[in-house]
Design a protein around this motif. Structure first.
Motif, short mmCIF file in Angstrom:
data_model
loop_
_atom_site.label_atom_id
_atom_site.label_comp_id
_atom_site.label_asym_id
_atom_site.label_seq_id
_atom_site.Cartn_x
_atom_site.Cartn_y
_atom_site.Cartn_z
N LEU A 183 -5.78 7.99 1.89
CA LEU A 183 -6.84 8.38 0.95
C LEU A 183 -6.28 8.85 -0.39
N SER A 184 -4.95 8.68 -0.60
CA SER A 184 -4.30 9.24 -1.80
C SER A 184 -5.04 8.92 -3.09
N ALA A 185 -5.45 7.66 -3.27
CA ALA A 185 -6.05 7.24 -4.54
C ALA A 185 -7.40 7.91 -4.77
N ARG A 186 -8.09 8.27 -3.69
CA ARG A 186 -9.46 8.79 -3.85
C ARG A 186 -9.67 10.13 -3.14
N HIS A 192 9.81 5.15 -3.72
CA HIS A 192 9.39 4.52 -2.46
C HIS A 192 9.17 3.02 -2.67
N ARG A 193 8.53 2.66 -3.81
CA ARG A 193 8.25 1.24 -4.07
C ARG A 193 9.57 0.49 -4.31
N GLY A 194 10.44 1.10 -5.14
CA GLY A 194 11.76 0.50 -5.41
C GLY A 194 12.54 0.32 -4.11
N GLY A 251 4.55 8.89 -15.69
CA GLY A 251 4.09 8.46 -14.36
C GLY A 251 2.59 8.51 -14.20
N PHE A 252 2.14 8.67 -12.96
CA PHE A 252 0.71 8.66 -12.65
C PHE A 252 0.51 9.39 -11.33
N GLY A 253 -0.73 9.41 -10.85
CA GLY A 253 -1.03 9.96 -9.53
C GLY A 253 -0.49 11.37 -9.33
N TYR A 254 0.26 11.55 -8.25
CA TYR A 254 0.74 12.88 -7.87
C TYR A 254 2.09 13.20 -8.49
N ASP A 255 2.60 12.37 -9.39
CA ASP A 255 3.93 12.58 -9.97
C ASP A 255 4.15 13.99 -10.52
N PRO A 256 3.16 14.61 -11.22
CA PRO A 256 3.44 15.93 -11.82
C PRO A 256 3.70 17.05 -10.81
N LEU A 285 -9.41 11.27 -12.19
CA LEU A 285 -9.36 11.36 -10.72
C LEU A 285 -7.95 11.72 -10.25
N ASP A 286 -6.92 11.14 -10.89
CA ASP A 286 -5.54 11.48 -10.53
C ASP A 286 -5.32 12.98 -10.64
N LYS A 287 -5.83 13.57 -11.74
CA LYS A 287 -5.64 15.01 -11.95
C LYS A 287 -6.43 15.81 -10.91
N ASP A 315 -13.03 8.20 -14.29
CA ASP A 315 -11.94 7.28 -14.63
C ASP A 315 -10.66 7.66 -13.86
N ARG A 316 -9.71 6.71 -13.85
CA ARG A 316 -8.49 6.87 -13.04
C ARG A 316 -7.70 8.14 -13.38
N LYS A 317 -7.56 8.41 -14.69
CA LYS A 317 -6.72 9.54 -15.12
C LYS A 317 -7.32 10.88 -14.66
N ARG A 321 6.43 13.28 1.21
CA ARG A 321 7.12 12.04 0.83
C ARG A 321 6.10 11.01 0.35
N PHE A 322 6.54 10.19 -0.60
CA PHE A 322 5.78 8.99 -0.94
C PHE A 322 6.25 7.87 -0.02
N ILE A 323 5.30 7.06 0.44
CA ILE A 323 5.64 5.92 1.30
C ILE A 323 5.04 4.66 0.68
N ASP A 372 0.87 -1.16 0.00
CA ASP A 372 0.00 0.00 0.00
C ASP A 372 0.91 1.21 0.00
N SER A 373 0.50 2.22 -0.76
CA SER A 373 1.38 3.37 -0.88
C SER A 373 0.55 4.63 -1.00
N GLY A 374 1.22 5.77 -0.87
CA GLY A 374 0.53 7.04 -1.02
C GLY A 374 1.44 8.19 -0.64
N LEU A 375 0.84 9.37 -0.63
CA LEU A 375 1.58 10.61 -0.44
C LEU A 375 1.27 11.22 0.93
N ALA A 424 14.35 5.13 -14.32
CA ALA A 424 15.04 6.05 -13.41
C ALA A 424 14.20 6.25 -12.14
N LYS A 425 12.88 6.31 -12.32
CA LYS A 425 12.00 6.49 -11.15
C LYS A 425 12.09 5.26 -10.24
N ASN A 426 12.13 4.07 -10.85
CA ASN A 426 12.21 2.84 -10.03
C ASN A 426 13.45 2.83 -9.14
P1 IMP Z 1 -1.56 2.22 -4.50
O1 IMP Z 1 -0.97 1.81 -3.21
O2 IMP Z 1 -0.74 1.79 -5.66
O3 IMP Z 1 -3.01 1.89 -4.61
O4 IMP Z 1 -1.45 3.81 -4.56
C1 IMP Z 1 -2.36 4.65 -3.90
C2 IMP Z 1 -2.32 6.02 -4.50
O5 IMP Z 1 -1.15 6.72 -4.03
C3 IMP Z 1 -2.22 6.09 -6.02
O6 IMP Z 1 -3.49 6.01 -6.62
C4 IMP Z 1 -1.60 7.48 -6.23
O7 IMP Z 1 -2.57 8.48 -6.11
C5 IMP Z 1 -0.65 7.58 -5.04
N1 IMP Z 1 0.68 7.08 -5.42
C6 IMP Z 1 1.29 5.94 -4.97
N2 IMP Z 1 2.51 5.80 -5.54
C7 IMP Z 1 2.65 6.86 -6.37
C8 IMP Z 1 3.70 7.25 -7.27
O8 IMP Z 1 4.75 6.60 -7.43
N3 IMP Z 1 3.47 8.39 -7.96
C9 IMP Z 1 2.36 9.14 -7.84
N4 IMP Z 1 1.35 8.81 -7.04
C10 IMP Z 1 1.49 7.68 -6.30
#
Ligand code: IMP
Length: 209
Positions: A86-89, A189-191, A160-165, A103-105, A99-101, A126-128, A71-74, A183-185
């Protein structure tokens, strides 16, 4: 042995299984796409660790396989840790059923509005990512990875996706959306979580022989 990765996202599956590899021999990584009848686990924990543990244990029970979940988020300091779990939503109330795109924006635009009057020096974030491996009965391994950055005031970059921009990494002078995937990997945080988990997993697998 088969290890289930608790995701239906092919990109995440590829990243996790590629970085974790099979250095001890004999691991086959499978995703939730191979288990379409298992119902989705609700992520209702208060922390990334709670959600990752719940997913790993629930899917391990349902599949009978060792299961790796993340599980990850900002986390934004000036917002007391929001959007957090709640990052994803984060903006889902304003855009129900979108749609996902889109909602990300909407999510990152909501963050930018909330930080409108916050000075640069207080926009740290920070991303965790929390990773958890479980069998049907217990948690076997866990690891957390982070990447530090600053929330800028306008989106930059198309990758990228989510909050990357809006997530700017001062050391690289780029947002995460201005980086190539590989390079991101290397810095993500995931890497970082995967690189911490890998030696633990290798040792566990050797001890099982
Ligand atoms: P999940 O754990 O992959 O479901 O991520 C939850 C949410 O956190 C995603 O939908 C994004 O909004 C945000 N997030 C997680 N990792 C990243 C990332 O590497 N870049 C940007 N947003 C991220």
């Amino acid at each position: 042995m088969k290890i289930l990765v608790a995701t239906t996202n092919p990109g995440k599956m590829e990243e996790l299984s590629m970085l974790l590899g099979d250095s001890t021999g004999g691991i086959e990584w499978v995703s939730l796409r191979n288990f379409s009848r298992i119902p989705e686990v609700v992520e209702d924990g208060n922390t990334f660790a709670e959600n990752a543990r719940k997913k790993a244990l629930s899917y391990a029970k349902a599949s009978g396989l060792w299961t790796l979940a993340d599980d990850s988020g900002l986390i934004i300091d000036a917002l007391n840790g929001q959007p957090g779990v709640l990052s994803a939503r984060f903006a889902a109330d304003e855009y129900p059923g979108t749609d996902r795109k889109t909602l990300d924006k909407a999510n990152y635009q909501k963050v930018l509005r909330m930080l409108k009057d916050v000075p640069d020096s207080q926009r740290t974030a920070r991303f965790i990512c929390h990773l958890c491996l479980a069998d049907e009965k217990q948690i076997l391994l866990e690891a957390t990875g982070t990447v530090e950055g600053v929330i800028i005031d306008q989106p930059r970059g198309k990758n990228g996706f989510g909050y990357d921009p809006i997530f700017y990494i001062p050391l690289l002078n780029k947002t995460a959306a201005q980086m190539e995937n590989h390079a991101k990997n290397r810095i993500s945080h995931r890497g970082n979580a995967i690189r911490k988990l890998k030696p633990l997993l290798d040792a566990l697998l050797v001890s099982q022989r």
